[in-house]
Write an enzyme that holds these catalytic residues in place. Sequence first.
Site, PDB file in Angstrom:
ATOM      1  N   GLU A 417       0.807  -1.216   0.000  1.00 42.51           N
ATOM      2  CA  GLU A 417       0.000   0.000   0.000  1.00 42.51           C
ATOM      3  C   GLU A 417       0.844   1.270   0.000  1.00 42.51           C
ATOM      4  O   GLU A 417       0.475   2.286  -0.594  1.00 42.51           O
ATOM      5  CB  GLU A 417      -0.941  -0.016   1.215  1.00 42.51           C
ATOM      6  CG  GLU A 417      -2.027  -1.071   1.156  1.00 42.51           C
ATOM      7  CD  GLU A 417      -1.557  -2.461   1.551  1.00 42.51           C
ATOM      8  OE1 GLU A 417      -2.324  -3.436   1.396  1.00 42.51           O
ATOM      9  OE2 GLU A 417      -0.398  -2.590   2.021  1.00 42.51           O
ATOM     10  N   HIS A 488     -11.868  -5.729   7.301  1.00 37.21           N
ATOM     11  CA  HIS A 488     -12.802  -5.711   6.181  1.00 37.21           C
ATOM     12  C   HIS A 488     -14.058  -4.887   6.466  1.00 37.21           C
ATOM     13  O   HIS A 488     -14.862  -4.676   5.563  1.00 37.21           O
ATOM     14  CB  HIS A 488     -13.233  -7.139   5.808  1.00 37.21           C
ATOM     15  CG  HIS A 488     -12.119  -7.988   5.302  1.00 37.21           C
ATOM     16  ND1 HIS A 488     -11.253  -8.644   6.138  1.00 37.21           N
ATOM     17  CD2 HIS A 488     -11.721  -8.268   4.046  1.00 37.21           C
ATOM     18  CE1 HIS A 488     -10.356  -9.314   5.416  1.00 37.21           C
ATOM     19  NE2 HIS A 488     -10.619  -9.102   4.144  1.00 37.21           N
TER      20      HIS A 488
END
Length: 686
Positions: A417, A488
């Site tokens: 990322e 999530h």
Amino acid sequence: MKENLHELEVPKNYHIKKTDKETLAKWFYLMTVGRAIDEKAPNYLKQAIGWSYHAPYAGHDGIQLAIGQVFDKETDHLFPYYRDMLTNLSAGLTAEELILNGISKATDVGSGGRHMSNHFAKPEWNIHNVSSCTGNHTLHAVGVGRAIRYYKHKGVSISSQGESSVSEGYVYEAINGASNEQLPVVFVFQDNGYGISVPKRDQTANRKVANNFSGFKNLRIIHCNGKDVFDSMNAMAEAKAWAMENQKPVIVQANCVRIHSHSNSDRHELYRNDSELNYVAEYDPLGKFRRMLLRYNRFTEEELDELTNKAMQEVKDVHKKALKAPDPDPESIFDFVLPEPYVSEKFPEGLHNEEGEKRKLIEALNGTLKEEFRRNPDTFIWGQDMANKDKGGIFNVSKGLQQEFGIERVFNGPIAEDYITGTANGMSRFSDKIRIVVEGAEFADYFWPAMEQFVEMTHEYWRTNGKFAPNVTIRLASGGYIGGGLYHSQNIEGALTSFPGIRVVYPSFADDAAGLLRTSLRSKGPTLFLEPKALYNSPIAATPIPEEFEVPFGKARVRKEGSDLTVITYGNTTHMCISAANKLEEEGHSVEVIDLRSLIPLDKETIIESAKKTGKVLVVHEDKVFSGFGAEVAATITSEAFEYLDGPVQRLGSTFTPVGFNRILEKAILPNDEKIYNGMAALLKY
């Protein structure tokens, strides 16, 4: 050609006998001016004039002179680090510009006194303003390298750093990415054996840190004596030529010595013995260069003395000029926090009366991306799972983009990322026409490894005194209600809205998603675009969308007008608030629902006016109540509309726990229609 490119011999193009006298004089003069300032810098602090951070470069003279000499401001991009004083002088900065930076004057070309001293830059010359997060600029250099390759530009990207900063994970990400993408980037490691007081042996097992990368494909490694001018010049010239010719990255490992302490806040005698200190002093590159010029009869003592006296006089003269330069104006602190955004003429309030076919939120995002990619050919998107055959992102937001716009504009990023976000910052530096969209992580909860680059982005515009802002939109699928659990289903905006210098938007409906995304892609500067993934395909978020619809930043939308209670919300909970308000309306209560859409900038005017009208306010969001964004909204109302309130501003959101995986746990943690209805009803009765 040898199979292992890093073992190729470097042609010796520079030699004291072959180099013309004018060039040698120039080099000696630059080294003398640089050393004079390097030795003078600590005195500014002692005299309370400034330069409170100074990292002396003495012992790195050869490699720094070479970096600056091979750099071409018309074609190359340079990312120096905080010890690169001579690099910047050699690259073209003046002695006066170095001192203006050191004493943090308003006329400092790098930052106008906003950035730490010893962080030299000149953005208009592609000498980039690098932060204090050591080594993170390697990612920016790779991003520029990607643009150089894509636009078939003649030049290279040069990144410079100390050997200890190579221990940072993002440096490995940068070099891995550059070798994988085959980009013309020259990574220079100036190895003086220490990371402040930590010796190299505590950093890495290899004596030469560059050899940690010897197994990387497409990467060449060149070793040189960074104390020696000619070996350094040969290494840098060869590295640049090879990177340009082969369109592949090079590491130049330069062996240096650190003659002085790490910085003026360090005392190296506490961890270095007299023998070592005497040894490094004996290897002073400036003294060695002077002796060579005399030994080979290129100059006389008188000629070198004349150059030295001229250099010292220049430093004295520019010192006097720099002291007279203006200091930064304290009233300027709010300048250049964010660039002015794109302004919509057709939809100034971000409202419309469009009727007809409703489109889902995911269709709105996908369609807007395609429209903007067609409009601006300098638009790019990348991230994890972005382009695999018919799949486009983990949620298919980018579906069909690569097929239409090609693999060089739409491509997959590694599971890194920081690399995804950092190279976006870097690539946007190549041209202000470029607009970049990155899927910063597959789920917003996975964005944390990129926080270092997120923070970097937020202060680029301010730190450079308005000279650079990354034109990047960071998309993140956010929130719960999908049974996702940890990593999530969490919300992260409470943390990310605490940073000035980035816009943060969070749409609830398809039309706003389309309008805010279009505005983001047409604006200068960074935007964090949070997408409520539970609403991607939900019918309740589907709306008609006008052609070329635009939503301005900082404009909330009143979803339902009312007079008894104001509810302020955004994202997934917007629909729950509307549902609960409609139910209360049937019971005789009038509830106003405000959808913020934009968190930064925040539409305070709409919030305050509604609070004045109703006298009661409930702030609802999916994120945790404790330290959630609603706390800022509530505090703003209390501060600016307290006398109009008929009750305390209340907040409603998730419990102060992670969001659990089991649906029973998720329901107990997240807000829902029932909880919101009860919260509204209780406040109406207050």
